[in-house]
Structures are given as C-alpha cells and as structure tokens.
Design a protein around this motif. Structure first.
Motif, short mmCIF file in Angstrom:
data_model
loop_
_atom_site.label_atom_id
_atom_site.label_comp_id
_atom_site.label_asym_id
_atom_site.label_seq_id
_atom_site.Cartn_x
_atom_site.Cartn_y
_atom_site.Cartn_z
N GLU A 86 58.72 81.67 69.82
CA GLU A 86 59.88 81.15 69.09
C GLU A 86 60.49 82.27 68.25
O GLU A 86 59.79 83.14 67.72
N LYS A 87 61.83 82.29 68.13
CA LYS A 87 62.50 83.31 67.31
C LYS A 87 62.00 83.20 65.87
O LYS A 87 61.94 82.13 65.29
N SER A 88 61.63 84.34 65.29
CA SER A 88 61.14 84.35 63.92
C SER A 88 62.24 83.97 62.94
O SER A 88 63.40 84.32 63.13
N MET A 89 61.84 83.29 61.87
CA MET A 89 62.78 82.90 60.82
C MET A 89 63.16 84.12 59.99
O MET A 89 62.30 84.93 59.62
N THR A 90 64.44 84.23 59.69
CA THR A 90 64.92 85.23 58.74
C THR A 90 64.89 84.59 57.35
O THR A 90 64.69 83.38 57.22
N ILE A 91 65.07 85.39 56.32
CA ILE A 91 64.90 84.89 54.96
C ILE A 91 65.83 83.72 54.65
O ILE A 91 65.45 82.79 53.95
N ASP A 92 67.03 83.70 55.21
CA ASP A 92 67.96 82.61 54.95
C ASP A 92 67.56 81.32 55.68
O ASP A 92 68.12 80.26 55.41
N GLU A 93 66.59 81.41 56.58
CA GLU A 93 66.12 80.24 57.31
C GLU A 93 64.82 79.66 56.75
O GLU A 93 64.39 78.59 57.18
N VAL A 94 64.20 80.35 55.81
CA VAL A 94 62.96 79.84 55.20
C VAL A 94 63.35 78.67 54.30
O VAL A 94 64.19 78.82 53.41
N PRO A 95 62.77 77.50 54.52
CA PRO A 95 63.12 76.34 53.69
C PRO A 95 62.82 76.61 52.21
O PRO A 95 61.71 77.04 51.86
N LEU A 96 63.80 76.37 51.36
CA LEU A 96 63.65 76.64 49.94
C LEU A 96 62.50 75.85 49.33
O LEU A 96 61.82 76.33 48.43
N ASP A 97 62.25 74.66 49.83
CA ASP A 97 61.16 73.86 49.25
C ASP A 97 59.79 74.50 49.49
O ASP A 97 58.83 74.19 48.78
N TRP A 98 59.68 75.43 50.43
CA TRP A 98 58.42 76.16 50.60
C TRP A 98 58.10 76.98 49.36
O TRP A 98 56.95 77.34 49.12
N CYS A 99 59.12 77.33 48.59
CA CYS A 99 58.94 78.16 47.40
C CYS A 99 58.56 77.35 46.16
O CYS A 99 58.32 77.91 45.10
N PHE A 100 58.54 76.05 46.29
CA PHE A 100 58.24 75.17 45.16
C PHE A 100 57.10 74.23 45.54
O PHE A 100 57.26 73.02 45.60
#
Length: 157
Positions: A86-100
């Motif tokens: 699968e194509k790797s996620m770029t930073i703008d595709e990382v779900p923000l809720d992963w950071c919280f």
C-alpha cells in the motif's frame, strides 16, 4: 476520565546544536524597523512616517527540513510503501487523532550511549511500570540524550 495533554515540543532555534551541520534550521529575524521598506512596497505611496511609530511587521524567515525540531515521521519517510504494498502515508495523511492518544513513557536513560534497545528491553520496561500496550498508544522513549540537548556535543556524543 480527565485527559491531560502534554506538550513535548521543542523550540526551533539558531545556535542550538540539535541536528548535524548543514541540516540545522536557520532563522532570519526581521524586526519592525527592518521591514518598513518591504511593507511599503505593497502600498504605493506609503511612507515610513505614515506607519505608527514608523514600524511595520516583524517577520521570521525560516529554512528547515522535516527533521528539524519536534516532528512526526510519517510512514512515507521510511519507505514508499507500507502494509505489504500500500502507498505509504505522507504527513498530511496521518490522522490527527493519532496525535491525541494515551501515552506511555519507557525509561532507558540508564543505557549507555549507542545502546540498541531490544524487544526484551521494551518488554522488561513495560513489566517494570506494569503497563500493557494498547492500540494507538503513543510510546515515548526517554534516553540519556535528553540531558545533552543544547550542548555543543549533542549530535556527536
């Protein structure tokens, strides 16, 4: 349950050795007096005397890489694909809720510089703090390097 958000970020600064030479951030500070001519160029006929206290805007021009300061590595940083093609996620595709999410700190400060932490070390530390990892936990690894941050030998020590 009350959620406590902990800010782990560090400042971007000139003159603090936080990255190898050539990869360090570079910040040029332009103060309110230095920027008058730049501001005036946007408004034909504007003179310095027209501005309150003859001041314009303060601006910081920043040159940096995705590895300067506090950052989140996206899977794309490591490889172009993930999850078996699968194509790797770029930073703008990382779900923000992963950071919280809930966080757990693993303390490896007692390990010598250059020591490579093993899966057994992680398991022993989780047992020591009586914690079982959960999906989406944010794992914070505390090493002795933190004590050297800001020192001239931070990158090389």
């Amino acid at each position: 349950m009350t959620r406590k958000i902990i800010d782990l970020s560090i400042f971007l600064e000139n003159d603090v050795i936080s990255d190898p030479p050539g990869a360090r951030p570079k910040i040029t500070y332009i103060d309110h007096k230095q920027s008058v001519d730049s501001l005036a160029s946007f408004f034909p006929g504007l003179k310095k005397e027209d501005l309150p206290d003859q001041e314009a805007w303060a601006v910081e021009q920043i040159r940096l890489s995705t590895h300067n300061g506090t950052h989140l590595d996206a899977p794309y940083h490591f490889h172009s694909t993930m999850n078996e093609g699968e194509k790797s996620m770029t930073i703008d595709e990382v779900p923000l809720d992963w950071c919280f999410q809930n966080g757990v700190k693993l303390d490896f400060r007692q390990r010598a510089d250059g020591y490579v932490v093993t899966a057994e070390d992680v398991e022993a530390e989780l047992n020591r703090i009586d914690y079982q990892l959960q999906p989406l936990d944010i794992v914070i690894v505390n090493t002795a390097a933190g004590k050297r941050y800001g020192s001239d030998d931070y990158v090389s020590a």
